[in-house]
Design an enzyme around this catalytic site. Structure first.
Site, PDB file in Angstrom:
ATOM      1  N   ARG A 156       0.827  -1.210   0.000  1.00  0.00           N
ATOM      2  CA  ARG A 156       0.000   0.000   0.000  1.00  0.00           C
ATOM      3  C   ARG A 156       0.862   1.260   0.000  1.00  0.00           C
ATOM      4  O   ARG A 156       0.654   2.172  -0.790  1.00  0.00           O
ATOM      5  CB  ARG A 156      -0.905   0.007   1.228  1.00  0.00           C
ATOM      6  N   GLU A 209      -5.910 -16.565   6.991  1.00  0.00           N
ATOM      7  CA  GLU A 209      -7.001 -16.411   6.017  1.00  0.00           C
ATOM      8  C   GLU A 209      -7.074 -14.957   5.573  1.00  0.00           C
ATOM      9  O   GLU A 209      -7.179 -14.054   6.406  1.00  0.00           O
ATOM     10  CB  GLU A 209      -8.344 -16.820   6.619  1.00  0.00           C
TER      11      GLU A 209
HETATM   12  P1  GTP Z   1     -16.368 -20.916   7.854  1.00  0.00           P
HETATM   13  O1  GTP Z   1     -17.731 -20.460   7.398  1.00  0.00           O
HETATM   14  O2  GTP Z   1     -15.646 -19.828   8.612  1.00  0.00           O
HETATM   15  O3  GTP Z   1     -16.382 -22.223   8.572  1.00  0.00           O
HETATM   16  O4  GTP Z   1     -15.449 -21.180   6.607  1.00  0.00           O
HETATM   17  P2  GTP Z   1     -15.817 -21.860   5.215  1.00  0.00           P
HETATM   18  O5  GTP Z   1     -15.016 -23.088   5.082  1.00  0.00           O
HETATM   19  O6  GTP Z   1     -17.288 -21.924   4.998  1.00  0.00           O
HETATM   20  O7  GTP Z   1     -15.156 -20.787   4.225  1.00  0.00           O
HETATM   21  P3  GTP Z   1     -15.815 -19.576   3.460  1.00  0.00           P
HETATM   22  O8  GTP Z   1     -14.737 -19.169   2.499  1.00  0.00           O
HETATM   23  O9  GTP Z   1     -17.150 -19.932   2.917  1.00  0.00           O
HETATM   24  O10 GTP Z   1     -16.058 -18.436   4.545  1.00  0.00           O
HETATM   25  C1  GTP Z   1     -15.072 -17.920   5.379  1.00  0.00           C
HETATM   26  C2  GTP Z   1     -15.433 -16.562   5.920  1.00  0.00           C
HETATM   27  O11 GTP Z   1     -15.905 -15.704   4.879  1.00  0.00           O
HETATM   28  C3  GTP Z   1     -16.534 -16.499   6.931  1.00  0.00           C
HETATM   29  O12 GTP Z   1     -16.067 -16.766   8.222  1.00  0.00           O
HETATM   30  C4  GTP Z   1     -17.035 -15.052   6.791  1.00  0.00           C
HETATM   31  O13 GTP Z   1     -16.128 -14.136   7.406  1.00  0.00           O
HETATM   32  C5  GTP Z   1     -16.932 -14.839   5.310  1.00  0.00           C
HETATM   33  N1  GTP Z   1     -18.172 -15.205   4.623  1.00  0.00           N
HETATM   34  C6  GTP Z   1     -18.397 -16.323   3.901  1.00  0.00           C
HETATM   35  N2  GTP Z   1     -19.640 -16.339   3.422  1.00  0.00           N
HETATM   36  C7  GTP Z   1     -20.246 -15.217   3.843  1.00  0.00           C
HETATM   37  C8  GTP Z   1     -21.567 -14.671   3.670  1.00  0.00           C
HETATM   38  O14 GTP Z   1     -22.440 -15.226   3.026  1.00  0.00           O
HETATM   39  N3  GTP Z   1     -21.809 -13.472   4.278  1.00  0.00           N
HETATM   40  C9  GTP Z   1     -20.878 -12.796   4.995  1.00  0.00           C
HETATM   41  N4  GTP Z   1     -21.225 -11.628   5.564  1.00  0.00           N
HETATM   42  N5  GTP Z   1     -19.639 -13.286   5.182  1.00  0.00           N
HETATM   43  C10 GTP Z   1     -19.326 -14.481   4.621  1.00  0.00           C
END
Ligand code: GTP
Ligand code: MG
Length: 257
Positions: free
Chosen positions: A52, A166
Protein backbone atom coordinates in the site's frame (compact mmCIF):
# COMPACT_ATOMS: atom_id res chain seq x y z
CA UNK A 1 -9.96 -5.21 15.31
CA UNK A 2 -7.91 -6.30 18.29
CA UNK A 3 -9.07 -9.69 19.49
CA UNK A 4 -6.07 -10.93 21.48
CA UNK A 5 -7.05 -13.86 23.69
CA UNK A 6 -8.60 -12.52 26.86
CA UNK A 7 -10.89 -14.13 29.39
CA UNK A 8 -9.99 -17.69 28.38
CA UNK A 9 -12.54 -20.22 29.42
CA UNK A 10 -9.78 -22.58 30.47
CA UNK A 11 -12.08 -25.07 32.10
CA UNK A 12 -13.83 -25.69 28.80
CA UNK A 13 -10.62 -25.49 26.83
CA UNK A 14 -8.96 -28.19 28.90
CA UNK A 15 -11.92 -30.45 28.28
CA UNK A 16 -11.66 -29.75 24.59
CA UNK A 17 -7.92 -29.63 24.12
CA UNK A 18 -6.52 -32.10 26.62
CA UNK A 19 -8.99 -34.02 28.75
CA UNK A 20 -7.65 -34.13 32.29
CA UNK A 21 -4.73 -31.86 31.34
CA UNK A 22 -2.69 -29.58 33.57
CA UNK A 23 -4.18 -26.07 33.75
CA UNK A 24 -0.90 -24.16 33.80
CA UNK A 25 0.53 -26.18 30.92
CA UNK A 26 -2.61 -25.78 28.82
CA UNK A 27 -2.56 -22.03 29.34
CA UNK A 28 1.08 -21.82 28.25
CA UNK A 29 0.61 -24.08 25.25
CA UNK A 30 -2.51 -22.25 24.17
CA UNK A 31 -0.85 -18.86 24.46
CA UNK A 32 2.10 -20.06 22.37
CA UNK A 33 -0.32 -21.52 19.85
CA UNK A 34 -2.21 -18.22 19.54
CA UNK A 35 0.98 -16.15 19.43
CA UNK A 36 2.17 -17.91 16.31
CA UNK A 37 -1.09 -16.93 14.61
CA UNK A 38 -0.69 -13.35 15.73
CA UNK A 39 2.84 -13.23 14.32
CA UNK A 40 1.68 -14.75 11.03
CA UNK A 41 -1.19 -12.29 10.85
CA UNK A 42 1.13 -9.34 11.57
CA UNK A 43 3.49 -10.63 8.90
CA UNK A 44 0.72 -10.57 6.27
CA UNK A 45 -0.49 -7.14 7.44
CA UNK A 46 3.08 -5.81 7.08
CA UNK A 47 3.37 -7.24 3.58
CA UNK A 48 0.11 -5.53 2.59
CA UNK A 49 1.07 -2.25 4.27
CA UNK A 50 4.33 -2.24 2.32
CA UNK A 51 2.45 -2.76 -0.94
CA UNK A 52 0.00 0.00 0.00
CA UNK A 53 2.71 2.50 0.97
CA UNK A 54 4.81 1.80 -2.08
CA UNK A 55 1.81 2.27 -4.32
CA UNK A 56 0.85 5.49 -2.59
CA UNK A 57 4.36 6.76 -3.00
CA UNK A 58 5.21 5.71 -6.53
CA UNK A 59 1.87 5.91 -8.26
CA UNK A 60 -0.85 8.46 -8.28
CA UNK A 61 -3.39 6.06 -6.85
CA UNK A 62 -3.85 3.80 -3.93
CA UNK A 63 -5.29 0.35 -4.63
CA UNK A 64 -5.74 -0.52 -0.96
CA UNK A 65 -8.41 1.37 0.96
CA UNK A 66 -8.21 -0.51 4.23
CA UNK A 67 -6.41 -3.39 5.94
CA UNK A 68 -7.80 -4.91 9.13
CA UNK A 69 -6.98 -8.04 11.05
CA UNK A 70 -8.38 -10.12 13.87
CA UNK A 71 -7.50 -13.21 15.86
CA UNK A 72 -10.31 -15.64 16.49
CA UNK A 73 -11.38 -15.59 20.12
CA UNK A 74 -10.67 -18.77 22.09
CA UNK A 75 -14.42 -19.14 22.75
CA UNK A 76 -15.11 -19.04 19.01
CA UNK A 77 -12.38 -21.61 18.41
CA UNK A 78 -14.00 -23.96 20.92
CA UNK A 79 -17.44 -23.29 19.42
CA UNK A 80 -16.17 -24.07 15.91
CA UNK A 81 -14.38 -27.18 17.20
CA UNK A 82 -17.63 -28.62 18.44
CA UNK A 83 -19.45 -27.59 15.25
CA UNK A 84 -16.83 -29.27 13.08
CA UNK A 85 -16.20 -32.22 15.40
CA UNK A 86 -12.52 -31.27 15.75
CA UNK A 87 -10.39 -33.59 17.88
CA UNK A 88 -9.11 -31.91 21.03
CA UNK A 89 -5.50 -31.44 19.93
CA UNK A 90 -3.58 -28.46 18.59
CA UNK A 91 -2.74 -30.41 15.45
CA UNK A 92 -6.42 -30.99 14.67
CA UNK A 93 -7.34 -27.40 15.48
CA UNK A 94 -4.65 -26.21 13.08
CA UNK A 95 -5.93 -28.48 10.32
CA UNK A 96 -9.65 -27.87 10.67
CA UNK A 97 -9.91 -24.26 11.84
CA UNK A 98 -8.15 -22.27 9.20
CA UNK A 99 -9.42 -18.82 10.09
CA UNK A 100 -7.74 -18.35 13.47
CA UNK A 101 -5.74 -15.51 11.94
CA UNK A 102 -7.75 -13.36 9.55
CA UNK A 103 -6.82 -10.38 7.45
CA UNK A 104 -9.33 -8.35 5.46
CA UNK A 105 -8.40 -5.97 2.67
CA UNK A 106 -10.74 -3.57 0.93
CA UNK A 107 -9.99 -1.95 -2.41
CA UNK A 108 -11.96 0.51 -4.51
CA UNK A 109 -11.98 -1.58 -7.67
CA UNK A 110 -12.12 -5.26 -8.57
CA UNK A 111 -8.97 -4.85 -10.70
CA UNK A 112 -7.16 -3.59 -7.60
CA UNK A 113 -8.34 -6.62 -5.59
CA UNK A 114 -6.84 -8.91 -8.23
CA UNK A 115 -3.62 -6.92 -8.61
CA UNK A 116 -2.87 -6.75 -4.88
CA UNK A 117 -3.84 -10.39 -4.47
CA UNK A 118 -1.42 -11.49 -7.22
CA UNK A 119 1.37 -9.37 -5.79
CA UNK A 120 0.90 -10.79 -2.32
CA UNK A 121 0.61 -14.39 -3.48
CA UNK A 122 3.69 -14.22 -5.70
CA UNK A 123 6.01 -13.25 -2.83
CA UNK A 124 8.78 -15.81 -2.26
CA UNK A 125 7.85 -16.66 1.33
CA UNK A 126 4.10 -16.91 0.73
CA UNK A 127 2.58 -20.30 -0.07
CA UNK A 128 -0.97 -20.34 -1.39
CA UNK A 129 -2.78 -23.20 0.34
CA UNK A 130 -6.28 -22.54 -1.01
CA UNK A 131 -8.14 -19.91 -3.03
CA UNK A 132 -11.90 -19.39 -3.08
CA UNK A 133 -12.92 -16.91 -5.69
CA UNK A 134 -16.39 -15.76 -4.72
CA UNK A 135 -16.02 -12.78 -7.06
CA UNK A 136 -15.80 -15.03 -10.09
CA UNK A 137 -18.46 -17.34 -8.60
CA UNK A 138 -20.58 -15.53 -5.98
CA UNK A 139 -22.27 -17.55 -3.24
CA UNK A 140 -25.99 -18.24 -3.81
CA UNK A 141 -26.92 -15.51 -1.28
CA UNK A 142 -24.97 -12.94 -3.31
CA UNK A 143 -21.77 -12.87 -1.21
CA UNK A 144 -18.71 -11.77 -3.21
CA UNK A 145 -15.10 -11.74 -2.05
CA UNK A 146 -11.75 -13.30 -2.86
CA UNK A 147 -10.61 -15.66 -0.11
CA UNK A 148 -7.22 -17.29 0.27
CA UNK A 149 -5.42 -19.35 2.85
CA UNK A 150 -1.80 -18.25 2.81
CA UNK A 151 1.03 -19.93 4.66
CA UNK A 152 3.83 -17.66 5.85
CA UNK A 153 6.86 -18.50 7.99
CA UNK A 154 7.28 -16.86 11.38
CA UNK A 155 10.76 -16.92 12.86
CA UNK A 156 10.64 -18.00 16.49
CA UNK A 157 13.44 -18.58 19.01
CA UNK A 158 13.55 -22.24 18.04
CA UNK A 159 13.40 -21.66 14.30
CA UNK A 160 10.84 -20.94 11.60
CA UNK A 161 7.27 -22.15 11.93
CA UNK A 162 4.68 -22.09 9.12
CA UNK A 163 1.42 -20.32 9.94
CA UNK A 164 -1.79 -20.26 7.91
CA UNK A 165 -3.58 -16.92 7.62
CA UNK A 166 -7.00 -16.41 6.02
CA UNK A 167 -7.05 -13.39 3.75
CA UNK A 168 -10.33 -11.92 2.49
CA UNK A 169 -10.11 -9.33 -0.26
CA UNK A 170 -13.06 -7.37 -1.60
CA UNK A 171 -14.23 -4.02 -2.91
CA UNK A 172 -15.82 -1.35 -0.73
CA UNK A 173 -19.22 -2.24 -2.22
CA UNK A 174 -18.76 -5.94 -1.42
CA UNK A 175 -17.62 -5.06 2.09
CA UNK A 176 -20.63 -2.82 2.67
CA UNK A 177 -22.90 -5.65 1.57
CA UNK A 178 -21.15 -8.31 3.67
CA UNK A 179 -21.22 -6.26 6.86
CA UNK A 180 -24.90 -5.41 6.40
CA UNK A 181 -25.76 -9.03 5.69
CA UNK A 182 -23.77 -10.13 8.73
CA UNK A 183 -25.67 -7.67 10.97
CA UNK A 184 -29.02 -8.84 9.60
CA UNK A 185 -28.17 -12.50 10.29
CA UNK A 186 -26.97 -11.59 13.75
CA UNK A 187 -30.19 -9.73 14.57
CA UNK A 188 -32.52 -12.40 13.23
CA UNK A 189 -30.35 -15.24 14.56
CA UNK A 190 -30.37 -17.04 11.22
CA UNK A 191 -34.17 -16.79 10.89
CA UNK A 192 -34.18 -14.02 8.31
CA UNK A 193 -37.55 -13.22 6.65
CA UNK A 194 -37.63 -14.22 2.95
CA UNK A 195 -38.32 -10.62 1.88
CA UNK A 196 -35.05 -9.51 3.49
CA UNK A 197 -33.15 -12.36 1.85
CA UNK A 198 -34.59 -11.30 -1.48
CA UNK A 199 -33.61 -7.70 -0.77
CA UNK A 200 -30.09 -8.76 0.08
CA UNK A 201 -29.79 -10.74 -3.12
CA UNK A 202 -30.89 -7.69 -5.11
CA UNK A 203 -28.52 -5.43 -3.19
CA UNK A 204 -25.65 -7.81 -3.99
CA UNK A 205 -26.50 -7.54 -7.68
CA UNK A 206 -26.65 -3.74 -7.45
CA UNK A 207 -23.26 -3.74 -5.72
CA UNK A 208 -21.81 -5.82 -8.56
CA UNK A 209 -23.28 -3.42 -11.12
CA UNK A 210 -21.80 -0.49 -9.18
CA UNK A 211 -18.38 -2.17 -9.11
CA UNK A 212 -18.46 -2.63 -12.88
CA UNK A 213 -19.55 0.96 -13.47
CA UNK A 214 -16.92 2.40 -11.14
CA UNK A 215 -14.25 0.33 -12.83
CA UNK A 216 -15.31 1.75 -16.22
CA UNK A 217 -15.21 5.32 -14.91
CA UNK A 218 -11.83 4.69 -13.37
CA UNK A 219 -10.41 3.33 -16.62
CA UNK A 220 -11.85 6.26 -18.52
CA UNK A 221 -10.37 8.74 -16.05
CA UNK A 222 -6.91 7.20 -16.32
CA UNK A 223 -6.75 7.91 -20.02
CA UNK A 224 -7.30 11.64 -19.45
CA UNK A 225 -3.85 12.43 -18.09
CA UNK A 226 -1.93 13.43 -14.98
CA UNK A 227 -3.59 14.60 -11.77
CA UNK A 228 -2.74 18.09 -10.52
CA UNK A 229 0.34 18.03 -8.22
CA UNK A 230 -1.60 19.00 -5.07
CA UNK A 231 -3.88 15.98 -5.48
CA UNK A 232 -0.89 13.73 -6.16
CA UNK A 233 0.66 15.00 -2.93
CA UNK A 234 -2.53 14.25 -1.06
CA UNK A 235 -2.42 10.67 -2.28
CA UNK A 236 1.13 10.17 -1.05
CA UNK A 237 1.04 9.67 2.65
CA UNK A 238 4.68 9.00 3.40
CA UNK A 239 5.63 12.67 3.11
CA UNK A 240 8.59 12.37 5.47
CA UNK A 241 10.33 10.35 2.77
CA UNK A 242 9.91 13.01 0.09
CA UNK A 243 13.05 15.20 -0.04
CA UNK A 244 12.34 18.95 0.11
CA UNK A 245 13.81 21.71 -2.07
CA UNK A 246 16.66 22.54 0.36
CA UNK A 247 17.79 18.93 0.45
CA UNK A 248 17.79 18.69 -3.33
CA UNK A 249 19.78 21.95 -3.68
CA UNK A 250 22.37 20.72 -1.21
CA UNK A 251 22.65 17.40 -3.02
CA UNK A 252 23.12 19.26 -6.27
CA UNK A 253 25.82 21.48 -4.76
CA UNK A 254 27.66 18.42 -3.44
CA UNK A 255 27.72 17.06 -6.97
CA UNK A 256 29.29 20.27 -8.21
CA UNK A 257 32.14 20.23 -5.68
P1 GTP B 1 -16.37 -20.92 7.85
O1 GTP B 1 -17.73 -20.46 7.40
O2 GTP B 1 -15.65 -19.83 8.61
O3 GTP B 1 -16.38 -22.22 8.57
O4 GTP B 1 -15.45 -21.18 6.61
P2 GTP B 1 -15.82 -21.86 5.22
O5 GTP B 1 -15.02 -23.09 5.08
O6 GTP B 1 -17.29 -21.92 5.00
O7 GTP B 1 -15.16 -20.79 4.22
P3 GTP B 1 -15.82 -19.58 3.46
O8 GTP B 1 -14.74 -19.17 2.50
O9 GTP B 1 -17.15 -19.93 2.92
O10 GTP B 1 -16.06 -18.44 4.54
C1 GTP B 1 -15.07 -17.92 5.38
C2 GTP B 1 -15.43 -16.56 5.92
O11 GTP B 1 -15.91 -15.70 4.88
C3 GTP B 1 -16.53 -16.50 6.93
O12 GTP B 1 -16.07 -16.77 8.22
C4 GTP B 1 -17.03 -15.05 6.79
O13 GTP B 1 -16.13 -14.14 7.41
C5 GTP B 1 -16.93 -14.84 5.31
N1 GTP B 1 -18.17 -15.21 4.62
C6 GTP B 1 -18.40 -16.32 3.90
N2 GTP B 1 -19.64 -16.34 3.42
C7 GTP B 1 -20.25 -15.22 3.84
C8 GTP B 1 -21.57 -14.67 3.67
O14 GTP B 1 -22.44 -15.23 3.03
N3 GTP B 1 -21.81 -13.47 4.28
C9 GTP B 1 -20.88 -12.80 5.00
N4 GTP B 1 -21.22 -11.63 5.56
N5 GTP B 1 -19.64 -13.29 5.18
C10 GTP B 1 -19.33 -14.48 4.62
MG1 MG C 1 -18.77 -20.54 5.68
Amino acid sequence: MDDTPRGLDLGRLIEQVEPGGDLHQVRQDFTRFMMRYRFGMDEVVTKLSILRDEYAHLHEENPIENISSRLKRPESIVEKMSRKGTEPSFDSIEKTITDIAGVRVTCSFVSDVRRVFDQLCSQADVTVVDVRDYIQTPKPNGYRSLHALLEVPVFLTDGPAPVVVEVQMRTIAMDFWASTEHKIFYKYRDDVPPSLLEGLKEAAESAAVLDTRMEQLHTQMRTVGQLPPEIEDELRHSEALVPDETFLRRLHQMGEV
